[in-house]
Design a protein around this motif. Structure first.
Motif, mmCIF file in Angstrom:
data_model
loop_
_atom_site.group_PDB
_atom_site.id
_atom_site.type_symbol
_atom_site.label_atom_id
_atom_site.label_comp_id
_atom_site.label_asym_id
_atom_site.label_seq_id
_atom_site.Cartn_x
_atom_site.Cartn_y
_atom_site.Cartn_z
ATOM 1 N N GLN A 97 -0.354 -2.620 17.487
ATOM 2 C CA GLN A 97 -1.478 -1.700 17.640
ATOM 3 C C GLN A 97 -1.397 -0.961 18.979
ATOM 4 N N TYR A 98 -1.710 0.352 18.969
ATOM 5 C CA TYR A 98 -1.797 1.085 20.237
ATOM 6 C C TYR A 98 -2.983 0.537 21.040
ATOM 7 N N LEU A 99 -2.797 0.383 22.359
ATOM 8 C CA LEU A 99 -3.787 -0.295 23.203
ATOM 9 C C LEU A 99 -4.242 0.584 24.362
ATOM 10 N N ASP A 100 -5.536 0.502 24.680
ATOM 11 C CA ASP A 100 -6.104 1.268 25.786
ATOM 12 C C ASP A 100 -6.441 0.319 26.943
ATOM 13 N N PHE A 101 -5.453 0.065 27.793
ATOM 14 C CA PHE A 101 -5.678 -0.821 28.947
ATOM 15 C C PHE A 101 -6.540 -0.148 30.010
ATOM 16 N N LYS A 102 -6.437 1.168 30.112
ATOM 17 C CA LYS A 102 -7.194 1.888 31.149
ATOM 18 C C LYS A 102 -8.706 1.696 30.948
ATOM 19 N N ARG A 103 -9.153 1.766 29.702
ATOM 20 C CA ARG A 103 -10.577 1.577 29.443
ATOM 21 C C ARG A 103 -11.009 0.152 29.803
ATOM 22 N N GLU A 104 -10.148 -0.821 29.473
ATOM 23 C CA GLU A 104 -10.465 -2.212 29.816
ATOM 24 C C GLU A 104 -10.619 -2.361 31.325
ATOM 25 N N ARG A 105 -9.702 -1.719 32.067
ATOM 26 C CA ARG A 105 -9.749 -1.799 33.528
ATOM 27 C C ARG A 105 -10.999 -1.111 34.079
ATOM 28 N N ASP A 106 -11.265 0.114 33.599
ATOM 29 C CA ASP A 106 -12.396 0.891 34.107
ATOM 30 C C ASP A 106 -13.735 0.212 33.819
ATOM 31 N N GLU A 107 -13.818 -0.464 32.662
ATOM 32 C CA GLU A 107 -15.069 -1.126 32.279
ATOM 33 C C GLU A 107 -15.119 -2.566 32.770
ATOM 34 N N ALA A 108 -14.032 -3.009 33.412
ATOM 35 C CA ALA A 108 -13.945 -4.393 33.931
ATOM 36 C C ALA A 108 -14.396 -5.403 32.878
ATOM 37 N N THR A 109 -13.809 -5.325 31.715
ATOM 38 C CA THR A 109 -14.190 -6.201 30.603
ATOM 39 C C THR A 109 -13.799 -7.649 30.894
ATOM 40 N N THR A 110 -14.329 -8.552 30.072
ATOM 41 C CA THR A 110 -14.015 -9.976 30.208
ATOM 42 C C THR A 110 -12.523 -10.202 30.012
ATOM 43 N N SER A 111 -11.937 -9.518 29.039
ATOM 44 C CA SER A 111 -10.498 -9.673 28.783
ATOM 45 C C SER A 111 -9.686 -9.253 30.005
#
Length: 200
Positions: A2-16
Motif C-alpha cells: 500500500q502507498y503510505l503517507d509518513f509525512k501526515r503521520e509525522r505532522d500530526e504526531a500520531t501514536t504510530s
C-alpha cells in the motif's frame, strides 16, 4: 503493498509515529523488502517496506495496520523502518541499521520480483489493431493465425504435382483441427437437399 503517507503521520504526531522508535525497536531483514520488527513490549510482526515510482509503500500483519483510520496510514512498525531509513541517510548512525548492521533502505519493489513471476506473453496483449479474417488450407486445415496466408508450404493433403496449401477464409469456430466441411443446404424440415431419400 500500500502507498503510505509518513509525512501526515509525522505532522500530526500520531501514536504510530511516536511509538515507532528505531532505537528501541529490534529490526531483522528477511528479504530485500521484508523485515521482522519488534517494538518494546510487543510481538514480532512481518513488515513489507519499499518504493514504487519513488513513493514509499508497505504493509504489516499487525492489528494497527489492519484497522488503520486511513488507507495510506502506516502502523508503528512501518514508522520504525521509515525513521530508521531517514536516520541512516542523514546521520549514518546505529538507529538506521538492522540487527546485522545492514542499513535500512526502501528498495524499489520492481527490482525484486519473485523468481517464479512471469511476464505476460507478448502475443497475448491486445494491440487494438485491425481484425483480420483467419485463413485455413482448404485441403489439410492448416491455420494462418495472423489473418494473412503464410508463405506457400507443403500441404499434407497435396499431390506431388500441387504440394502447396490452398488458402481460403474459414469460419472462426472451426477449432478441432479436423477437416473443414461445408454444411449442405437443408430444408425447413431438416432434410438435406441432394441426398438420396433412403439416407435421410
Amino acid at each position: 503493498m500500500q502507498y503510505l503517507d509518513f509525512k501526515r503521520e509525522r505532522d500530526e504526531a500520531t501514536t504510530s509515529w511516536e511509538r515507532g522508535d528505531p532505537v528501541a525497536a529490534l529490526v531483522e531483514r528477511t528479504g530485500p523488502t521484508t523485515y521482522l520488527v519488534t517494538l518494546p513490549g510487543g510481538e514480532t510482526h512481518a513488515v513489507e517496506y519499499g518504493k514504487e515510482r519513488g513513493a514509499r509503500v508497505g504493509g504489516c500483519d499487525c492489528k494497527g495496520f489492519e484497522f488503520r483510520d486511513e488507507e495510506d496510514s502506516p502502523c508503528a512498525h512501518l514508522c520504525v523502518l521509515r525513521k530508521a531509513e531517514w536516520s541512516h541517510n542523514h546521520f549514518g548512525d546505529a538507529a538506521g541499521r538492522d540487527v546485522t548492521d545492514d542499513p535500512i533502505t526502501a528498495h524499489d519493489t520492481a527490482e525484486h520480483v519473485a523468481p517464479n513471476a512471469t511476464e505476460p506473453e507478448p502475443d497475448l496483449v491486445a494491440d487494438g489493431g485491425e481484425d483480420f479474417p483467419r485463413q485455413n488450407c482448404r485441403r489439410c486445415g492448416a491455420v494462418s493465425p495472423d489473418g494473412e496466408a503464410p508463405p506457400p508450404a507443403e500441404c499434407s493433403e497435396g499431390t506431388t504435382d500441387d504440394p502447396e496449401h490452398e488458402w481460403t477464409d474459414a469460419p472462426d469456430l472451426v477449432a478441432d483441427g479436423g477437416d473443414i466441411v461445408e454444411a449442405p443446404t437443408t430444408g425447413h424440415d431438416g432434410r438435406v437437399f441432394g441426398r438420396p431419400e433412403d439416407q435421410l
